[in-house]
Design an enzyme around this catalytic site. Sequence first.
Site, PDB file in Angstrom:
ATOM      1  N   LYS A   9       4.977   1.378   3.766  1.00 51.96           N
ATOM      2  CA  LYS A   9       5.231   1.408   2.325  1.00 51.96           C
ATOM      3  C   LYS A   9       6.324   2.425   1.965  1.00 51.96           C
ATOM      4  O   LYS A   9       6.657   3.305   2.774  1.00 51.96           O
ATOM      5  CB  LYS A   9       3.922   1.731   1.594  1.00 51.96           C
ATOM      6  N   TYR A  49       0.565  -9.266  -3.702  1.00 58.89           N
ATOM      7  CA  TYR A  49      -0.650  -8.648  -4.239  1.00 58.89           C
ATOM      8  C   TYR A  49      -1.321  -9.525  -5.307  1.00 58.89           C
ATOM      9  O   TYR A  49      -1.930  -8.990  -6.247  1.00 58.89           O
ATOM     10  CB  TYR A  49      -0.326  -7.261  -4.801  1.00 58.89           C
ATOM     11  N   ARG A 102      -3.496   6.527   7.927  1.00 59.61           N
ATOM     12  CA  ARG A 102      -3.608   6.984   6.540  1.00 59.61           C
ATOM     13  C   ARG A 102      -4.102   8.422   6.445  1.00 59.61           C
ATOM     14  O   ARG A 102      -3.666   9.187   5.575  1.00 59.61           O
ATOM     15  CB  ARG A 102      -4.488   6.017   5.747  1.00 59.61           C
ATOM     16  N   ASN A 112      -0.379   5.215   0.036  1.00 60.36           N
ATOM     17  CA  ASN A 112      -1.155   5.315   1.273  1.00 60.36           C
ATOM     18  C   ASN A 112      -0.473   4.766   2.515  1.00 60.36           C
ATOM     19  O   ASN A 112      -1.128   4.294   3.438  1.00 60.36           O
ATOM     20  CB  ASN A 112      -2.547   4.713   1.067  1.00 60.36           C
ATOM     21  N   HIS A 115       0.304  -0.989   4.827  1.00 58.43           N
ATOM     22  CA  HIS A 115      -0.497  -2.161   4.458  1.00 58.43           C
ATOM     23  C   HIS A 115      -0.723  -2.965   5.721  1.00 58.43           C
ATOM     24  O   HIS A 115       0.158  -3.025   6.583  1.00 58.43           O
ATOM     25  CB  HIS A 115       0.259  -3.044   3.457  1.00 58.43           C
ATOM     26  N   GLU A 126       0.560 -13.879   4.255  1.00 55.32           N
ATOM     27  CA  GLU A 126       1.460 -12.744   4.053  1.00 55.32           C
ATOM     28  C   GLU A 126       2.673 -12.798   4.983  1.00 55.32           C
ATOM     29  O   GLU A 126       3.778 -12.447   4.578  1.00 55.32           O
ATOM     30  CB  GLU A 126       0.684 -11.435   4.250  1.00 55.32           C
TER      31      GLU A 126
HETATM   32  O1  CDP Z   1      -4.505  -1.720   1.251  1.00 56.61           O
HETATM   33  P1  CDP Z   1      -5.989  -2.003   1.352  1.00 56.61           P
HETATM   34  O2  CDP Z   1      -6.286  -3.394   1.819  1.00 56.61           O
HETATM   35  O3  CDP Z   1      -6.682  -0.943   2.151  1.00 56.61           O
HETATM   36  O4  CDP Z   1      -6.605  -1.807  -0.116  1.00 56.61           O
HETATM   37  P2  CDP Z   1      -6.784  -2.844  -1.329  1.00 56.61           P
HETATM   38  O5  CDP Z   1      -8.087  -2.550  -1.964  1.00 56.61           O
HETATM   39  O6  CDP Z   1      -6.515  -4.250  -0.897  1.00 56.61           O
HETATM   40  O7  CDP Z   1      -5.646  -2.398  -2.367  1.00 56.61           O
HETATM   41  C1  CDP Z   1      -4.290  -2.708  -2.141  1.00 56.61           C
HETATM   42  C2  CDP Z   1      -3.472  -1.497  -2.498  1.00 56.61           C
HETATM   43  O8  CDP Z   1      -3.543  -1.257  -3.892  1.00 56.61           O
HETATM   44  C3  CDP Z   1      -3.926  -0.195  -1.859  1.00 56.61           C
HETATM   45  O9  CDP Z   1      -3.481  -0.038  -0.529  1.00 56.61           O
HETATM   46  C4  CDP Z   1      -3.322   0.840  -2.803  1.00 56.61           C
HETATM   47  O10 CDP Z   1      -1.939   1.046  -2.537  1.00 56.61           O
HETATM   48  C5  CDP Z   1      -3.472   0.133  -4.146  1.00 56.61           C
HETATM   49  N1  CDP Z   1      -4.697   0.584  -4.855  1.00 56.61           N
HETATM   50  C6  CDP Z   1      -4.594   1.595  -5.807  1.00 56.61           C
HETATM   51  O11 CDP Z   1      -3.494   2.096  -6.063  1.00 56.61           O
HETATM   52  N2  CDP Z   1      -5.730   2.019  -6.471  1.00 56.61           N
HETATM   53  C7  CDP Z   1      -6.921   1.473  -6.207  1.00 56.61           C
HETATM   54  N3  CDP Z   1      -8.000   1.894  -6.879  1.00 56.61           N
HETATM   55  C8  CDP Z   1      -7.039   0.454  -5.249  1.00 56.61           C
HETATM   56  C9  CDP Z   1      -5.908   0.032  -4.587  1.00 56.61           C
HETATM   57 MG    MG Z   2      -6.006  -5.273   0.867  1.00 52.15          MG
END
Ligand code: CDP
Ligand code: MG
Length: 145
Positions: A9, A49, A102, A112, A115, A126
């Site tokens: 990212k 997303y 992470r 973070n 992805h 994707e």
């Molecule tokens: O990336 P990952 O699959 O671990 O998490 P996700 O729940 O699918 O969320 C996608 C991305 O959205 C996260 O990696 C964060 O960058 C962002 N996010 C955020 O900014 N705040 C949250 N409460 C949840 C997700």
């Molecule tokens: Mg995710």
Amino acid sequence: MEKTLVLIKPDAFAKHYSGDILKRYEQEGFRVVAMKLLKMDERLASIHYAEHIGRPYYRDLVGFMTSAPLIAMVLEGDHAIARVREINGKTNPAEAAEGTIRRQFAASGSRNAVHASDSPESAKREISIFFNETEIFDEDYHVKD
Ligand code: CDP
Ligand code: MG
């Protein structure tokens, strides 16, 4: 063999963590079969997303992901989808296990670092967002001596 879509990212790319992150995946035995540097636009972010549209953090997520270049890559290896997510660690670095990417490189649960696809269906979807077939080098090859 599985393929999974990984993004380094904008936060991690800008902080010059890309080399360390890529090294980690290579040391774990994954093969890079596609890679590019790009800047996401709003449209690409909304496709990638899609399941997050409408969530409270969505606007911030898109703003962050479109703010600066990122690296997209396809990694191939045994159980790549689950294993890469394990190596990446939990979404929030405060909850991510010691030794995960992470834990080491993420500043917060939104910035973070990486992805990775979360299921075979997501991986297929994707990968096709970022790469066409001619950009994926998943055949066996031999480097000329
Ligand atoms: O990336 P990952 O699959 O671990 O998490 P996700 O729940 O699918 O969320 C996608 C991305 O959205 C996260 O990696 C964060 O960058 C962002 N996010 C955020 O900014 N705040 C949250 N409460 C949840 C997700
Ligand atoms: Mg995710």
